[in-house]
Enzyme design. Structure first.
Site: not given
Lengths: 295, 166, 783
Positions: C220, C367-368, C737
């Site tokens: 990523q 996912r945050c 997110e």
């Protein structure tokens, strides 16, 4: 993830398969659907030296119905039972559609699941409830036994290493009655093994009296269980709320679950009670799943 | 395939997306890897080791199978379909088109498996409801889409396939 | 129906994704699809123990396995000074066990072979003698004096990693003491794992002749990985070429550098051959970075009217064996200080203590934005408790405490300046979509009938887009991001960014954004990410930072091009640049719209017909250092019913209204919301990595680490309000997110709401049926 190396022998006839199991015994595993065996081999938790593939053995395929009795060839896939039309055995399709996931059901077999003998698997409970029989054979002879004599312990059955399951027989329900059957599977998500599974079936006469009853339990003991005490209470009686409640309590007491991350012993026992009660109530109330049975 | 000794490599022949192909495999070679590495069709993905995720789903004789849980030697002589066989002469299959139109994919890793499972479903019966689709794809995990648009895509593709049949 | 990429003025439109045509044909190129000539495969030997000393490692048998080419252990790495590597949180981590193992499945040796199967065969034959040591699983025990010191490599001889505090403790204590109403909740967010469907992996390809390493990796953050690898290996950075191919989901899992990556690189350097390592799902869940594992306590003070006066939070953060989080340097607990949420707390104080235990290292922002899910969950859950205590409807309590639209920019007591929001409006929209008042009436009726029905509200504020260089860096590298745009002579363009999408749709959304700025269509712009030899430096895609940072860079790079384009247009129109106007599609003479040229005309002229003295070409690069973070927010409402027999919870409805500022592609935004809600649902109901007392991981695969299928997943209903960020070039805030951050509290609040008439104020996640049933049973509600 790759399995350890093994020899692969594909049988094309039952005799050929029996010759292989006779020759390799404990070193071999039968490869039917492979949906439990191959994952174990990939994780290297199982490493048989020989795999005997029976998928091409035509004698082991097919489901036939004679006078309400179902004969399942050992290669019968879960999906065959899911989509088959056997109105006298409503429990079968309802249970089949809750096994693993739809793709696994296309490969996995009824007999393979029985031979694997995971107490949390679904067919054990269903076939115990239905008083099914298992036919097995080795190179020399064939024998049959009721389901409840088949399961010995967790992952252990009465099957000898030189034997193969050839057939599963589900008897016809008694004539002249209403048959109902339900399978309740508490799972945390699709694809999960049962936290608790309960198969309930009963045949009622025109007056609502129980002609026969079957209750099988998954994941609440070292093997799939048959709640014979609860079954006996029901036979000959009308399905009153009181009777249903009593039978459910007895079935719960016949279970012997272990507490684990899926729930405490108390919880699992309570679920047996809840599901037996729900199943019997549903049968008592009739509804779409109950079908008229005529001789 | 009759007998394959341990560690021996044998030729496996199958029909894949209409083409007959042969390649060598060990008995322990999983169909998923045979398709990906020996036949070089990398659209079929591997996402787990417990037969849970369904990213590797292909059709064997028309039936969806998790190809990580079938041996390559078992597919010898059989007919296999993968995502690469979906579009014909550059024209997208209605399922592919519907996934594109409805944002039915994000990272795309589960998509080939989703498409193949859905293909078998719609071939049986293109008129499907949300509930039917949700159950049919419950052996295929997706972490990106939340399934809503996948379900929508499959229903829409079915409607188109039903019209094409008529 | 979504629109084609050829659509003009594409910003804000549902354009079909440009990445899809290859992905729906099975022509994506993911890591494991890469096969190079003479490539070898690597497998790792892992520890069965959570804490043990390594007495000996015997390799003879493994070396005899056909096909095995090389094996390395921690000792080999130590000889090359590569036994340890830095984590993105400033700690260090063993690459291969150096003397002892600190968590189950820790990497002990790496085996390389001609085939995958042979590598696994070899790994299986490596014999390791372990001397088991006392295992520390409980982070609170880890902090006690009886606990063995796990990290003997540190000077500090205990298991405490760091203490982090923010806010005025004295003032918060005083305000709490004076508050007539106080609630305190202990809230735990268990250890979870992002578990993208594609596991992590890499192919390291070192060419001895050129000294160049090409490193294909599921990343990523490819640029950050290049720099880290250069620091670890000593290879010159210009000779490391990182390629992050199509990524099959990331969710934070593919931000860190993992031991397997380093081993593959070392072995490729050693052998001069490409080495591939792809982890199995079991390895993914059991060893690569987990998330959460926060043990939190919050206390809120309020007036009797329900006006909040103070918030005090203390937290123990279980990081496992190494602090391998990917948090910005100054923020060991990430942006957890967003914990005051959407509410006007006059006083607040938060502290976090990081702790080592014998578990796999982490924890990433799953996912945050760094630790924002934990913060949101804590405040939204505790607000529910306050509403219960006051006997107020949770909606009413929130309304009384919302930061009001006119109060933005709002300075929070924990140091953030919120950019914008219309919390009341967003909540109102969610309430109308779900018919909140109708639902409450229906709930009352159903309760009369003995049903357990609950309505849960979560009105969260996120903090994303890290971040401004004065505050944010990772390993010293400032957290800007970048975009380079080149317009070709025919008016088509390529744009490259420092981010790396994993399904978010950048190839489409950034093309839309740039196209919109330049009067082109998304079809005209090729967006490329993930190749460090071509893309400008950036910190990557995670923490909802791509649109706030690289998106800003893209808009400003495009505007830079437009500035030059305006001069060329003026030249073509034979007027002065000052008399030239841009209308979004064309340049035209002011007051004379018929005299116009398009960007395509300008592009050609940039290479063929330039004003005297102008440098040829039409391209720009922009490194965007955002002035502030962005603060997406939302109002989520969940409706659940509970089966009193089994404890199963059914989510009957779920409405999510998000405000992520300006929307680039509503279809993509909605897709992001669907996905995030589903992961939030998984976290609330089934995802958890638990350990037994011996440190054995109890959920190392998809049989036990449960992620939702289409059957369990509710049918999400979504809505939007749009409050632009005042400081972002196009007003966008980021959205990937928010739904995962905001939703877990909505689910739990709904379950608590169902049970609250019976005195229940908290339910621990994941809310497995047995847990709910035990509560039912204790309160005589089970039947």
């Amino acid at each position: 993830m790759f399995p350890e190396a093994f020899a692969y022998y594909a049988a094309h006839t039952l005799d050929e398969a029996l010759d292989y199991v006779d020759q390799y015994g404990y070193d071999a595993k039968i490869l039917a659907g492979g949906q439990s065996l191959l994952p174990l081999m990939k994780l290297r938790l199982a490493a048989p030296a020989v795999l005997i593939d029976i998928n091409a053995v035509a004698e082991l395929t097919g489901v036939t119905e004679t006078d309400g009795q179902l004969h399942l060839g050992a290669l019968t896939r879960h999906s065959t039972m899911e989509f088959g039309c056997w109105p006298q055995h409503p429990l079968v399709a309802e249970a089949a559609q809750q096994i693993a996931d739809p793709i696994v059901r296309n490969r996995g077999t009824v007999a393979g699941s029985l031979a694997h003998a995971d107490p949390a698997a679904d067919w054990g409970a269903v076939l115990l409830a239905l008083n099914a029989r298992v036919e097995v054979r080795d190179k020399h002879q064939s024998r049959a036994m009721p389901m409840r004599e088949f399961f010995i312990d967790t992952f252990t059955t009465a099957l000898q290493p030189t034997e193969i399951i050839t057939r599963v027989e589900i008897p016809a329900p008694p004539a002249f009655g209403y048959v109902g059957g339900h399978y309740y599977k508490l799972e945390r998500k699709v694809g999960d093994f049962a936290v608790v599974g309960v198969a309930v079936t009963a045949t009622l006469d025109q007056g609502g009296r129980v002609l026969s009853a079957g209750i099988g339990l998954s994941a609440v003991g070292t093997t799939s269980l048959k709640a014979t005490g609860a079954e006996e209470i029901l036979v000959g009686q009308r399905l009153t709320p009181e009777l249903i409640s009593e039978a459910a309590q007895v079935a719960a007491s016949e279970s012997s679950p272990f507490g684990d991350r899926r729930g405490s012993e108390e919880y699992k026992r309570a679920m047996v009670q809840v599901f037996v009660e729900r199943g019997l109530l549903a049968i008592a109330e009739g509804g779409s799943r109950v079908t008229v049975h005529s001789a | 395939m009759e007998k394959v000794e341990s560690r021996a490599e044998v030729p496996v022949t199958l029909t894949i997306n209409g083409e007959t192909r042969t390649a060598l495999a060990e008995s322990r070679t999983l169909l998923a890897y045979f398709i990906r590495e020996n036949l070089e069709l990398t659209g079929t993905h591997v996402g787990c080791d417990t037969t849970s995720c369904g990213a590797c789903t292909v059709l064997v004789d028309g039936v969806p199978v998790k190809s990580c849980t079938m041996l390559a030697v078992q597919a010898d002589g059989h007919v296999v379909e993968t995502v690469e066989g979906l579009d014909k002469d550059g024209v997208l299959h209605p399922l592919q088109q519907a996934f594109w139109d409805n944002h039915g994919l994000q990272c795309g890793f589960c998509t080939p498996g989703m498409l193949m499972t859905s293909l078998a479903l719609l071939r049986k019966n293109p008129n499907v409801t949300e509930d039917v689709v949700r159950h049919a794809i419950s052996g295929n995990l997706c972490r990106c889409t939340g399934y809503v648009n996948i379900v929508k895509s499959v229903i829409e593709a079915g409607q188109k396939m039903a019209l094409e049949e008529v | 129906m979504a629109l084609e990429a050829t659509e003009k003025s594409p910003l804000g439109k549902a354009i079909k994704r440009k990445e899809d045509p290859r992905l729906i044909r099975g022509q994506g190129r993911y890591l494991d699809d890469i096969v190079l000539p003479r490539m070898l495969y690597m497998a790792l030997v892992r520890s069965p123990y959570a804490h043990a000393r390594i007495k000996s490692i015997r390799l003879d048998e493994a070396r005899r396995v056909p096909g095995v080419k090389a094996i390395i252990t921690g000792e080999d790495l130590a000889a090359a000074n590569l036994a340890w590597m830095p984590t993105l949180a400033g700690d260090k981590q063993m690459v291969l066990a150096a003397g002892k193992v600190l968590f189950q499945y820790q990497e002990v040796a790496a085996v390389v072979a001609e085939t995958r199967a042979a590598a696994e065969d070899g790994a299986q034959c490596v014999e390791v003698d372990y001397e088991p040591l006392q295992v520390v699983v409980d982070p609170f025990f880890a902090l006690s004096s009886e606990a063995p010191v796990l990290r003997e490599d540190r000077e500090q001889k205990d298991n405490h990693i760091w203490h982090w505090a923010v806010g005025d403790q004295g003032a918060a204590d005083e305000a709490l003491a004076k508050s007539p109403v106080r609630v305190k909740e202990k809230i735990r967010m268990p250890r979870v794992h992002p578990a993208p469907i594609e596991p992590c992996g890499c192919v390291a390809d070192y060419q001895k002749s050129t000294g160049k390493l090409t490193w294909y990796v599921t990343s990523q953050a490819p640029h950050a990985h290049r720099t880290v690898l250069s620091l670890v290996s000593g290879l010159p950075e210009h000779l490391i070429h990182v390629i992050s191919p199509d990524v099959g989901g990331g969710f934070g899992n593919k931000v860190p550098v993992y031991p397997g990556y380093v081993c593959a690189v070392v072995l490729s350097l050693q052998l001069g051959r490409p080495v591939k390592w792809v982890e199995s799902r079991s390895e993914n869940i059991a060893t690569t970075n987990f998330a959460r594992d926060y043990h939190m306590t919050a206390e809120i003070g309020a007036t009797e009217e329900g006006i909040v006066t103070a918030l005090k939070v203390s937290t123990v953060a279980d990081h496992g064996a190494f602090d391998a989080a990917a948090d910005p340097t100054r923020f060991p607990a990430g942006l957890f200080s967003i914990v005051t949420g959407s509410y006007r707390f006059p006083q607040a104080f938060a502290e976090v203590d990081g702790v080592y235990t014998n578990k796999a290292p982490g924890g990433v922002a799953y996912r945050c934005s760094f630790r924002v899910t934990e913060a949101s969950f804590l405040i939204e859950r505790t607000m529910q408790s306050l509403a219960l205590k006051l006997g107020l409807d949770p909606v009413e309590l929130r309304r009384r405490n919302f930061i009001r639209p006119e109060e933005f920019p709002y300075n929070s007591p924990l140091g953030w300046t919120y950019d914008s929001g219309q919390y009341e409006k967003t909540l109102q929209k969610a309430m109308s979509l779900i018919d909140y008042d109708g639902l409450r009436a229906e709930q009352a009726q159903r309760r009369e009938r003995g049903e357990l029905v609950g309505i849960g509200v979560s009105t969260f504020t996120e903090i994303v887009g890290a971040g401004p260089s004065n505050t944010f860096d990772i390993l010293g590298i400032k957290m800007f991001d970048s975009c380079e745009i080149r317009i070709h002579p025919t008016g088509k363009a390529i744009a490259r960014l420092g981010t790396r999408h994993q399904g978010q749709g950048h190839e489409t959304t950034f093309a839309q954004l740039i196209a919109h700025e330049l009067g082109l269509s998304a079809a005209d712009i090729l967006v490329e990410e993930g190749d460090t030899d071509t893309a400008p430096y950036g910190l990557g895609t995670y923490a909802s930072r791509s649109t706030p940072t690289a998106g800003g860079a893209a808009a400003l790079a495009a505007r830079r091009i437009r500035q030059k384009a305006q001069k060329i247009a003026a030249h073509l129109l034979e007027i002065s640049p000052d008399d030239t106007e841009w209308d979004g599609i064309h340049f035209h003479a002011k007051g004379l719209e018929s005299r116009q040229v398009s960007m395509v005309d300008v592009a050609l002229a940039a290479y063929t017909n330039l004003p005297e003295g102008m440098e040829p070409g039409l391209e720009a690069t922009f490194y965007y250092d955002p002035p502030n973070l962005t603060f997406p927010n939302g109002a989520y409402i969940a409706v659940v019913s509970i089966d009193r027999g089994t404890g199963q919870v059914k989510v009957e409805r779920f409405v999510a209204v998000d405000d992520c500022g300006t929307v680039i592609n509503p279809m993509v935004v909605e897709g992001q919301v669907h996905g995030g809600l589903t992961e939030g649902f998984g976290i609330a109901f089934m995802q958890e990595i638990a350990f037994d007392e011996d440190g054995n991981c109890l959920a190392p695969n998809f049989m036990e680490y449960l992620v939702p299928t289409a059957v369990e997943t509710p049918n999400w209903e979504t809505g939007r309000t749009e409050t632009p960020s005042p400081h972002h070039p196009i007003g966008a805030k980021g959205v990937g997110e928010s739904p995962n951050v905001g939703s877990p509290a909505a689910f739990v609040n709904a379950v608590v709401d169902a049970l609250s008439p019976h005195g229940v104020t908290n339910v621990e996640i994941p809310m497995f049926p047995w847990k709910i049933w035990e509560i039912l049973s204790q309160h005589h509600l089970a039947r």
